[in-house]
Design a protein around this motif. Structure first.
Motif, PDB file in Angstrom:
ATOM      1  N   LEU A 586     -24.318  22.928  47.145  1.00 32.82           N
ATOM      2  CA  LEU A 586     -24.650  23.590  45.882  1.00 32.82           C
ATOM      3  C   LEU A 586     -24.011  24.971  45.781  1.00 32.82           C
ATOM      4  O   LEU A 586     -23.683  25.428  44.682  1.00 32.82           O
ATOM      5  CB  LEU A 586     -26.166  23.699  45.724  1.00 32.82           C
ATOM      6  N   ALA A 592     -24.532  20.894  38.870  1.00 33.34           N
ATOM      7  CA  ALA A 592     -25.517  20.029  39.534  1.00 33.34           C
ATOM      8  C   ALA A 592     -26.059  19.060  38.486  1.00 33.34           C
ATOM      9  O   ALA A 592     -26.393  19.480  37.368  1.00 33.34           O
ATOM     10  CB  ALA A 592     -26.646  20.852  40.133  1.00 33.34           C
ATOM     11  N   ALA A 608     -30.469  24.527  42.745  1.00 27.73           N
ATOM     12  CA  ALA A 608     -29.123  24.567  42.161  1.00 27.73           C
ATOM     13  C   ALA A 608     -28.967  25.776  41.249  1.00 27.73           C
ATOM     14  O   ALA A 608     -27.935  26.464  41.262  1.00 27.73           O
ATOM     15  CB  ALA A 608     -28.854  23.281  41.390  1.00 27.73           C
TER      16      ALA A 608
END
Length: 695
Positions: A586, A592, A608
């Motif tokens: 991430l 995401a 995220a």
């Protein structure tokens, strides 16, 4: 009686940044006692730049300083404050943290505080971390200056102390500034021509003069090189007159629109004088990103790659410059947070310390597991709550039935024999299925043993499970003094079965994180199932076939038929990953995606957003309250065409993606970061305890 505050003032004499950090700390401490400062073999120029006062006592002999600290601590007259700045997690780097343990232990035994603020680690290693633990445990207040150190060593973050220096917020307009300041480390490879071309193009675009500066003596060769290649003025440093040198640099920063550097404290010092910081990096280091992230600032670093063009980099520098007002607002916030840290330190210096009277016993498991419930417990255990000391009561997590039974019986025994139930809140983490039998029985036992008991509900399918097993769920929730839910759906289900309970809806707490330069990477995190929408994502990606992008679908493959063979171009399915591995993905990802058909409040999306990802998800559960239009794009559950359109839009529009990345980080900081959520959880636990005590 004036408190004797022992604090190291030693630092790199050739580095103005070290002076800035130590001066800020000494100035803040001076109001609380008589400073005893060890400066070693420092020069008079260095001492003067530290702002040494006539009331301070300086020591050049470590032996004498250490002996005085031991003597005063034993008499109950002294405290210790650790040196701010960068530590090295190496055996030699543990020198202060091991050598000062006797002083620290004596100070704590006599009821005096021990403070560690504004510290961060250069590297990360297990053995030195173990050696550092005793000094961390004995510290009454620890605040790390960057997000990665806080995650690795556990604890809360604060902005770097250097954000507290400099001028009040500048009132000038950007047009009043006429220069670009550049400064790069000499211990790096030759600065690429791309870097030079981009900076020169920006200066020419806005008719700005370029000034190359050295804030560290050893950077002089690089400063001279950059000045030659850019046709710039060079401000080299001979190493003397530290105060005059800092004043000269600050005057230059006050004239600059933008400062481009790979040195953290060049960027911060310039920023505190109104110059926009831009970390244009050649080595991919995350140091600057994670330190600015601790101040709530992201998107000011860019790592040059072979794919970048001079025009792209110049446009990025221009875009960062346009964020001046937004960034200065965040500087104001960072300075306020530093004030709050020292307000808290003031309360500790003002009197004898008392141990935290209350315990929040978390029932579940902790560990390096990429699952929402476990990560919430991890966060609680690593968080400094105002009124509670979190501890773990392990109830599950074994690999075989015999071990599982042993763990459960151990939890039962601990509840049976533990004392101080009145001062303990039992926080039982529940989702559905077996947890309502196993952890639910521990909740009942805790209630019978006189604990305050709280049920924290997780899981996207809780409402459906509660409808199927109403008798079981209701019997557990009605025993709780309070119920903590994550979504409207879970709240409605809980109130239907336990209408008189104290119920709160608070999002999961997620610690702050670093925001790094982004790659052309999209990440899905979670079980690979239809419920999580993995099938829709794979179909949408295959239809788009985007060039130059990767999609990583990280998580256990629970429905193997969803994974085509061969995989469509650009898709990677690594299977189960650790939580740390998922967070690393991430940190690098631009987007995401979680196209779930059913969710509560997914930790994956909050994590995220903490790492500056643009979000694509669905309008289910608590997601709409999390992913606002500023942070991402929401599509209907099951809507493959809408999912494909959202992906196509963000993959093709870098500006839109960058805007959502900044928005996601801001929404996280304002509503979902641990520093925002933690006080609300703390208040709820107190309210549940008061409910039990009032009958």
């Amino acid at each position: 009686m004036s408190l004797a505050i022992f604090v190291p003032g030693v630092g790199q004499h050739e580095n103005i940044g070290d002076i800035i950090l130590r001066r800020q700390l000494l100035r803040r401490l001076r109001d609380h006692g008589h400073l005893h400062i060890y400066v070693g073999s420092s020069t008079d120029d260095y001492d003067q730049a530290l702002g040494i006062s006539d009331t301070d006592r300086l020591y050049r002999s470590f032996r004498r300083w250490y002996a005085a600290a031991l003597r005063q601590a034993a008499l109950g007259k002294a405290t210790y404050v650790f040196k701010p700045g960068e530590i090295q997690l190496t055996l030699p780097g543990m020198k202060e943290h091991l050598a000062m343990l006797p002083v620290v232990a004596l100070a704590r035994m006599r009821g005096k505080p021990v403070i560690r603020v504004g510290t961060g680690s250069r590297n990360f290693a297990a053995v030195p971390r173990f050696l550092l633990r005793p000094s961390i445990s004995l510290s009454t207040m620890t605040r790390w200056r960057d997000t990665r150190t806080a995650a690795y060593l556990s604890g809360r973050t604060m902005p770097d102390l250097a954000f507290g220096e400099g001028s009040p917020r500048p009132q000038d307009d950007r047009s009043d500034r006429a220069t670009v300041v550049v400064s790069m480390r000499s211990d790096r490879a030759t600065t690429p021509q791309l870097w030079v071309d981009a900076v020169r193009a920006l200066a020419e675009r806005h008719h700005l003069r370029i000034v190359a500066i050295s804030q560290v003596i050893r950077d002089n060769p690089k400063t001279a090189e950059l000045a030659h290649r850019l046709g710039a003025e060079a401000l080299l440093w001979d190493g003397g007159r530290h105060g005059d040198r800092e004043a000269l640099l600050r005057a230059e920063y006050q004239r600059s629109v933008l400062t481009v550097s790979d040195r953290l404290h060049v960027l911060i010092a310039a920023f505190t004088e109104g110059s926009v910081p831009a970390a244009l990096l050649t080595d991919g280091s995350d140091k600057i990103a994670r330190h600015f992230a601790a101040a709530g600032i992201s998107g000011i670093d860019l790592t040059l790659t072979s794919e970048a063009s001079s025009g792209d980099v110049t446009d990025w520098l221009d875009a960062v410059t346009q964020r001046r007002d937004e960034l200065l607002d965040k500087l104001d916030t960072a300075r306020h947070e530093i004030d709050q840290v020292f307000d808290e330190a003031h309360t500790q210096f003002s009197g004898r310390l008392e141990a935290k009277p209350l315990t929040a016993l978390q029932v579940g498991r902790r560990g390096e597991i990429a699952g929402g419930m476990t990560q919430v417990i991890n966060t609680y255990l690593d968080t400094d709550f105002p009124h509670f000391q979190p501890q773990l009561l392990r109830s599950r997590g074994a690999s075989n039935p015999v071990s599982a039974l042993a763990i459960y019986l151990g939890a039962v025994m601990r509840l049976m024999i533990a004392r101080h139930a009145d001062r303990t809140v039992l926080v039982v983490h529940l989702s559905q299925g077996g947890s309502f039998l196993r952890e639910g029985s521990l909740l009942r036992l805790g209630r019978a043993r006189g604990y305050t008991v709280v049920a924290q509900l997780h899981g996207s399918s809780f409402a459906a499970f509660a409808a199927r097993r109403a008798a079981l769920v209701g019997s557990v929730l009605r025993k709780a003094h309070g119920v903590h839910v994550l979504s409207d759906e879970s709240a409605a289900a809980a109130l239907e079965l336990a209408p008189h309970t104290l119920l709160v809806q608070i999002p999961n707490a997620v610690p702050g994180a670093q925001v790094r330069s982004k790659e052309r990477l999209v990440v899905f995190g979670g079980a690979v199932t239809r419920r999580k929408g993995a099938d829709l994502l794979i179909e949408a990606w295959e239809a788009l076939s985007p060039r130059g992008w990767r999609l990583v679908i990280a998580g256990p493959v629970q429905e193997a038929d969803l994974i085509p063979d061969p995989l469509p171009a650009g898709i990677e399915v690594p299977g189960p990953v650790t939580h740390g591995e998922l967070m690393a993905l991430l940190e690098s990802a631009a987007i995401a995606v979680l196209p779930s058909r059913d969710e509560a409040m997914p930790m994956f999306l909050i994590e995220a957003m903490a790492r500056g990802n643009a979000i694509i998800s669905t309008t289910v559960g608590g997601i709409p309250s999390l992913v606002t239009p500023e942070a991402g794009v929401l599509v209907p559950p099951g809507g493959r065409a809408e999912l494909q359109a959202a992906l196509a839009h963000l993959l093709a529009d870098p500006a839109a993606t960058a805007s959502l990345q900044r928005g996601a980080r801001e929404v996280f900081e304002q509503s979902f970061s641990a520093r925002v959520v933690t006080p609300r959880v703390d208040e709820f636990w107190l309210a549940a305890r008061e409910r039990r005590r009032s009958g």
